[in-house]
Design a protein around this motif. Sequence first.
Motif, PDB file in Angstrom:
ATOM      1  N   ILE A  77     -36.655 -25.938  49.094  1.00 11.51           N
ATOM      2  CA  ILE A  77     -36.773 -25.108  49.980  1.00 11.51           C
ATOM      3  C   ILE A  77     -35.862 -24.017  49.094  1.00 11.51           C
ATOM      4  N   GLY A 128     -42.403 -31.182  45.264  1.00 10.66           N
ATOM      5  CA  GLY A 128     -41.961 -31.372  45.889  1.00 10.66           C
ATOM      6  C   GLY A 128     -42.548 -33.041  45.267  1.00 10.66           C
ATOM      7  N   THR A 135     -44.104 -30.604  51.784  1.00  3.70           N
ATOM      8  CA  THR A 135     -43.253 -29.854  50.361  1.00  3.70           C
ATOM      9  C   THR A 135     -44.273 -28.792  50.775  1.00  3.70           C
ATOM     10  N   ILE A 193     -36.252 -32.081  51.411  1.00  8.31           N
ATOM     11  CA  ILE A 193     -37.539 -30.552  51.207  1.00  8.31           C
ATOM     12  C   ILE A 193     -36.688 -28.919  51.655  1.00  8.31           C
ATOM     13  N   SER A 204     -31.574 -32.082  45.538  1.00  6.13           N
ATOM     14  CA  SER A 204     -33.078 -31.431  46.069  1.00  6.13           C
ATOM     15  C   SER A 204     -32.106 -29.924  45.341  1.00  6.13           C
ATOM     16  N   TYR A 231     -43.739 -36.654  51.417  1.00  7.05           N
ATOM     17  CA  TYR A 231     -42.303 -35.441  51.259  1.00  7.05           C
ATOM     18  C   TYR A 231     -43.465 -33.562  50.223  1.00  7.05           C
TER      19      TYR A 231
END
Length: 716
Positions: free
Chosen positions: A75, A141, A178, A71, A114, A174
Amino acid sequence: MDYSFFSGLIQNVALLLVFSFLYATRWIDSTHSKKLMPNIFAGVIVGGIGILLMFTPWTYQPGHYFDLRSILLAIAGLYLGAVPTIIAILITAGYRLFVGGNFVVTGVGLIIISGLLGIGWRYIQQRRGGKNSIVSLYLFGVVVHVCMMLLPILFPADGSLDVKFMALPVIIIYPVITVLLGALMNRQLENWKNRKAQERLYESEQRFTKMMLNINMVFINIDLNNTITFCNKYLLSITGYTEEELIGKNTVDIFFPVDEKENTVEGLRQLFKNKEDIHHFESKILTKDQRELFISWHNSIIVDDFGKVKGIASLGENITEKIATLEKLKEAKEKAEESNRLKSVFLQNISHEVRTPLNAIMGAISLLKLPSVDKQMREKYYEVLELSGARLLSTVNDLIDISQVETQQIKVNKTNFNLSQILANHVNVATPIAGKKNNKIMCTSKYFHTQTVLHTDKEMLSSIFINLLSNANKFTTDGTIEIGSRDEQGDIVFYIKDNGIGIPENRLEVIFDRFVQADSSLSRPHEGSGLGLSIARAYAKMLGGELWVESEERKGSTFFFNIPKDEVTLATSGTSKEESEVLLLPNQKILIAEDDKLNYLILKKIIENMGVTNILHAKNGEGAVEMVRDDKEISLVLMDIKMPKMSGEEATLQIRTFNPTIPIIAQTAFAMPGDRERFIEIGCNDYIPKPIDKKVLIKLLHKYLNPSSKDFTRTL
């Protein structure tokens, strides 16, 4: 219940919140700028947070640990962009490789995917012009963590991992986290955009209105002819003019001093010609009553829509007080530097005044040890020891006195005494000392021949005379030193007049400072600490008077001081027989408690000269207590205070438990204000400071031993 699930999850969420906070407070500006270093620094910090997330995993089931690094990096890519995210990927992946263990490939792949998905999603959103809505964030996410679930399938050789087991936390928890973190970042981004918009609006307004809004600064407009077209109230308030007296008038003629008019006119002409703004320009202006003010100007050229210069708008800060403050600080700095220099000179002088007599004392002692020294030379060395010891003691006393004055420990102790005796004593003492420099001491005061009794502090008055006479003798050779007085408005004004070298006019006041002498150079021919005059002035003030000087170089100096003429009664003249004779004390037994052998021998010799042959010696407090307890014939104890094993204070307290009547005299180097009272309070009958004054000791012994006969006398 396994609380590690919640604690680990909470710790991971807390780290994500730290990331969000840093984004809001530190990184939003850098992500919207082209500066590389802030983005690199942000990437390093995000990588560090990623490592911390791996340090604090949360336990889903025993043996199965999860963290939120996916995450964080997703992000980061979505909101920070490529540079910080790639740096964070490299740091986090590097650490995962370093740690090793099971699922290394899966873990590194998760980190890379990610971050890259975040960067790619950001790029797509920017191309589409869309925003990171809740739906978009949730979809993002899910995509990221579906890829997370596919990694064990793609790399089965990395270890056995149950994908079904992972599905629940990955698909449910998750994406939700997110979405929450993304929503928080959206809010922070929106706040930042609003703040930036407000700042741009404020800056835009400032370009047109800042001159008028700064009402606590000078604001003035002038045209091409230097004529004042506008001025604000602040300018009117500090200069004393009215608006009618300024508008339409030439600013150079009104405000600028004559010697600056030409330069000011030329400066304005160049400003109009070059169409340049001049900042931080300082000048003086005159007020209506011709006072000078210092102004720091910020000038801006005023142009019309066609770019033609119309005049100047000037914003000025009144820095008059700042200039004055800077001048005071500069003066204070110079005084501090001078004070430090004088302190250095003072320390050099003190070192000289201590080392010189010590050198003479040590040299004389070493020469006395030589077998070839005859009686005449031995007497010479004894004289050196006596004079050097007196000089050293004078320096120490000066330092103690000035310390007591500085700390306000010394108190005025007024008693009644015969003034003529004080004057006679100082004349008698100063005469042989002055004779060594061929100086003559004379007293012209009428109180030298009267029996006036004053009520004041005798010791302070004597100290003033001693310091002033010593100072006069120090700077006079082959001359005359006069002690005189006059009555003036209820005071007695004493003066010490000499015809010595005198004092330069620029040093008439500084000589009373604590670190100053009339001649403070290293080559000065006069000994002394330079504290005498400072001590004398302090004592004069404590007695209710003042001390001042009149002097002329090469003609001499006169020091004056006044004290209230608090006259009591007439005193009788003459000296008592007890002051000129020493009464012998036979049949007495005296205990000397003293750990220093040399001090013991000196005390023993003084007492033996009084006819006392029975003298006991205790080297510490314990021995003194035992001797007094065992020997009932001991008549008196001379008690040193600082001794090994048991101090004199403790020994006195113990003796008083079984013998409350025996006289105990404290003989000690503790000579600060309050020491006498402290020792008497613990049980001592009296007190004598070191170095021991023989006459004072003799008087104390007679006071407490009360000899039964006065037939045994020896003249001093």
